[in-house]
Design an enzyme around this catalytic site. Structure first.
Site, PDB file in Angstrom:
ATOM      1  N   TYR A 155      18.845 -17.838 -49.338  1.00 43.89           N
ATOM      2  CA  TYR A 155      17.753 -18.043 -50.293  1.00 43.89           C
ATOM      3  C   TYR A 155      17.500 -16.800 -51.128  1.00 43.89           C
ATOM      4  O   TYR A 155      16.368 -16.334 -51.254  1.00 43.89           O
ATOM      5  CB  TYR A 155      16.478 -18.466 -49.546  1.00 43.89           C
ATOM      6  CG  TYR A 155      16.608 -19.841 -48.938  1.00 43.89           C
ATOM      7  CD1 TYR A 155      16.459 -20.969 -49.732  1.00 43.89           C
ATOM      8  CD2 TYR A 155      16.919 -20.008 -47.595  1.00 43.89           C
ATOM      9  CE1 TYR A 155      16.605 -22.244 -49.209  1.00 43.89           C
ATOM     10  CE2 TYR A 155      17.066 -21.283 -47.062  1.00 43.89           C
ATOM     11  CZ  TYR A 155      16.908 -22.388 -47.867  1.00 43.89           C
ATOM     12  OH  TYR A 155      17.045 -23.635 -47.355  1.00 43.89           O
ATOM     13  N   ASP A 196      12.113 -31.920 -33.331  1.00 40.64           N
ATOM     14  CA  ASP A 196      12.864 -30.729 -33.712  1.00 40.64           C
ATOM     15  C   ASP A 196      12.128 -29.520 -33.138  1.00 40.64           C
ATOM     16  O   ASP A 196      11.111 -29.103 -33.685  1.00 40.64           O
ATOM     17  CB  ASP A 196      12.944 -30.670 -35.245  1.00 40.64           C
ATOM     18  CG  ASP A 196      13.638 -29.402 -35.749  1.00 40.64           C
ATOM     19  OD1 ASP A 196      13.914 -28.505 -34.930  1.00 40.64           O
ATOM     20  OD2 ASP A 196      13.886 -29.325 -36.970  1.00 40.64           O
ATOM     21  N   TYR A 252      10.360 -28.869 -41.952  1.00 39.32           N
ATOM     22  CA  TYR A 252      11.639 -28.228 -42.286  1.00 39.32           C
ATOM     23  C   TYR A 252      12.623 -28.523 -41.166  1.00 39.32           C
ATOM     24  O   TYR A 252      12.314 -28.305 -39.998  1.00 39.32           O
ATOM     25  CB  TYR A 252      11.479 -26.709 -42.454  1.00 39.32           C
ATOM     26  CG  TYR A 252      12.824 -26.035 -42.645  1.00 39.32           C
ATOM     27  CD1 TYR A 252      13.461 -26.072 -43.888  1.00 39.32           C
ATOM     28  CD2 TYR A 252      13.484 -25.428 -41.579  1.00 39.32           C
ATOM     29  CE1 TYR A 252      14.715 -25.508 -44.060  1.00 39.32           C
ATOM     30  CE2 TYR A 252      14.738 -24.855 -41.741  1.00 39.32           C
ATOM     31  CZ  TYR A 252      15.346 -24.896 -42.988  1.00 39.32           C
ATOM     32  OH  TYR A 252      16.587 -24.350 -43.142  1.00 39.32           O
ATOM     33  N   LYS A 301      18.004 -21.796 -32.297  1.00 40.29           N
ATOM     34  CA  LYS A 301      17.378 -20.477 -32.462  1.00 40.29           C
ATOM     35  C   LYS A 301      17.299 -19.654 -31.167  1.00 40.29           C
ATOM     36  O   LYS A 301      18.243 -18.969 -30.829  1.00 40.29           O
ATOM     37  CB  LYS A 301      16.021 -20.645 -33.138  1.00 40.29           C
ATOM     38  CG  LYS A 301      16.200 -21.028 -34.619  1.00 40.29           C
ATOM     39  CD  LYS A 301      14.959 -20.739 -35.446  1.00 40.29           C
ATOM     40  CE  LYS A 301      15.283 -20.733 -36.922  1.00 40.29           C
ATOM     41  NZ  LYS A 301      15.025 -21.984 -37.614  1.00 40.29           N
TER      42      LYS A 301
HETATM   43  C1  LIG Z   1      15.832 -22.957 -38.406  1.00 38.65           C
HETATM   44  C2  LIG Z   1      15.484 -24.378 -38.242  1.00 38.65           C
HETATM   45  C3  LIG Z   1      16.449 -25.392 -38.403  1.00 38.65           C
HETATM   46  C4  LIG Z   1      17.866 -25.109 -38.839  1.00 38.65           C
HETATM   47  O1  LIG Z   1      18.550 -24.292 -37.955  1.00 38.65           O
HETATM   48  P1  LIG Z   1      19.838 -23.449 -38.477  1.00 38.65           P
HETATM   49  O2  LIG Z   1      20.370 -22.825 -37.231  1.00 38.65           O
HETATM   50  O3  LIG Z   1      19.303 -22.463 -39.469  1.00 38.65           O
HETATM   51  O4  LIG Z   1      20.768 -24.419 -39.087  1.00 38.65           O
HETATM   52  C5  LIG Z   1      16.050 -26.698 -38.178  1.00 38.65           C
HETATM   53  N1  LIG Z   1      14.785 -26.993 -37.814  1.00 38.65           N
HETATM   54  C6  LIG Z   1      13.838 -26.045 -37.638  1.00 38.65           C
HETATM   55  C7  LIG Z   1      12.468 -26.446 -37.205  1.00 38.65           C
HETATM   56  C8  LIG Z   1      14.155 -24.708 -37.860  1.00 38.65           C
HETATM   57  O5  LIG Z   1      13.195 -23.774 -37.727  1.00 38.65           O
END
Ligand SMILES: *Cc1c(COP(=O)(O)O)cnc(C)c1O
Length: 428
Positions: free
Chosen positions: A15, A248, A143, A277
């Site tokens: 970005y 997520d 997101y 993450k």
């Molecule tokens: C960072 C993130 C993603 C994407 O993960 P990447 O490893 O960057 O592809 C998806 N969902 C959430 C909630 C995130 O914080």
């Protein structure tokens, strides 16, 4: 060319304008909470390198596990082959996940874990004879990653919908839950907050494969914390309409919100869960999509039979042992006490920023502290100031925020909050 000059000339950053990347720091090594620049300047990583490094960087136990694995088997394909690294991580995940979530698909990044979850949902619906359930519902402010299908369920305003108009599949966006975390939940609120979902499922439910959302904490979509009770209502509505529920927890998993998983605030179990993450404590990329037995069985017994996905580096052994070692840290350290201490200190030290002109809100949940401004914050200002303040921050949109490693000391955290408040006040 110096490394920084080469970088500016040839390397894309996330970005970031390729022609005008702004201030850039050359990092030579990491040590616990510290990022160390090539010239020796030290900055506290208040971002845990994007929510990942929960135990601090270069953790000796995690690095040691990876070095042992590296000496024996850095990688092997996962088609037809398996290894202890993946099996051990699978066991450990099932131990800490709610009962029912126990069919694990490893992949290499969070966005891919989301793609896999969305595919699982569609394949499951096909298996159930609902081949026309190809759409997804989500809430605004979310997101879910940068790949195509993941983008289609990101916030339609703050996400990339404007730019990629026409190229993204159209999904259903519901208002984000209006009662905040810690706010009063009442039946009235429930009706208001869940009415839009109920209406959507009643009118369009037979075309919807799944509802996908970040439980309790919306991260990169706006750092918003909402009431966990909303999730219980959503679970019931999804069940009533045979719509799968996908959580997520790529950002929220592994203690960040003061529960091991954000869904634990609500006691709700999804049909499919995405992790990433902090899964390896920030040492190497790895993600997981975890399904319930009915979802896995549905896909397995369908005509297709196989889930149509298989990354080259699936269940990479180096990443899996890092995951096990990271879970060991959570099991042996009192992460709950660490996160609670951070939450208390964040609330105390960020609270006064509420009175600053231009500050819209200050909020804290677990080891997440947010100063929301009324206007956009330029990340370049924070990046430029970091060497002086000794604190690495990367604000986005209107949010100046931190989610430090759980091992951060009170003194170090005070430096972080001081840098955040100064940034909000425009000082320096
Ligand atoms: C960072 C993130 C993603 C994407 O993960 P990447 O490893 O960057 O592809 C998806 N969902 C959430 C909630 C995130 O914080």
């Amino acid at each position: 060319m110096t490394p920084l000059a080469f970088d500016a000339r040839h390397l894309w950053h996330p970005y970031t304008n390729v022609l005008d990347p702004g201030p850039m720091h050359l990092i030579r090594e990491t040590d616990g909470v510290w990022l160390i620049r090539d010239d020796g300047v030290r900055m506290i990583d208040a971002m845990s390198s994007w929510w990942c490094a929960v135990h601090g960087h270069r953790h000796p136990a995690i690095v040691g596990a990876m070095q042992d694995q590296l000496a024996r088997m850095p990688h092997v394909m996962f088609g037809g082959l398996t290894h202890d690294a993946a099996v051990n991580l699978g066991r450990r995940l099932i131990d800490v996940l709610p009962v029912g979530l126990d069919r694990i698909f490893f992949s290499d990044s969070g966005s891919v874990a989301i793609e896999v979850a969305l595919k699982m949902a569609v394949q499951y619906q096909i298996a159930m004879g609902h081949g026309d359930r190809t759409e997804f519902a989500t809430i605004r402010g979310g997101y879910h990653g940068d790949t195509w299908k993941a983008m289609s369920v990101c916030d339609p305003v703050n996400g990339m919908h404007g730019l990629f108009r026409g190229a993204l599949s159209i999904q259903h966006f519901l208002p984000r839950p209006c009662i905040t975390f810690g706010g009063d939940w009442s039946d009235d609120a429930a009706r208001n907050g869940l009415g839009a979902l109920e209406q959507l499922l009643e009118t369009r439910g037979d075309r919807i494969a799944a509802l996908i959302l970040e439980p309790v904490v919306q991260g990169a979509g706006g750092m918003y914390f909402y009431h966990p009770a909303w999730l219980r209502g959503a679970r019931a509505l999804c069940d009533a309409h045979d719509v799968l529920l996908i959580f997520d927890e790529i950002a929220t998993g592994f203690g960040r919100t003061a529960e091991l998983f954000a869904m634990d605030h609500a006691g709700v179990v999804p049909d499919i869960l995405c992790l990433g993450k902090a899964l390896t404590g920030g040492h190497i990329t790895l993600a997981a999509t975890v399904a319930t037995e009915p979802v896995a069985r549905g896909i397995g017994e369908s005509d297709a039979g196989v889930l149509m996905h298989g990354p080259t580096y699936m269940a990479n052994p180096l990443a899996c042992v890092a995951g096990v070692a990271s879970l060991d840290q959570l099991a042996t350290r009192n992460w709950r006490a660490e996160v609670e201490r951070i939450a208390r200190q964040l609330a105390q030290e960020l609270g006064p920023a509420r009175r600053l002109p231009g500050v819209a809100d200050v909020r804290v949940l677990g080891a997440i502290g947010v100063i929301e401004m009324e206007g956009r914050v330029d990340p370049a200002v924070a990046h430029r100031r970091a060497p002086e303040t000794g604190v690495w921050l990367r604000p986005f949109a209107r949010n100046i925020y931190c989610m430090p490693p759980y091992i951060i000391s009170p003194d170090e955290l005070s430096r972080v909050t001081a840098a955040m408040v100064a940034l909000a006040g425009g000082a320096g």
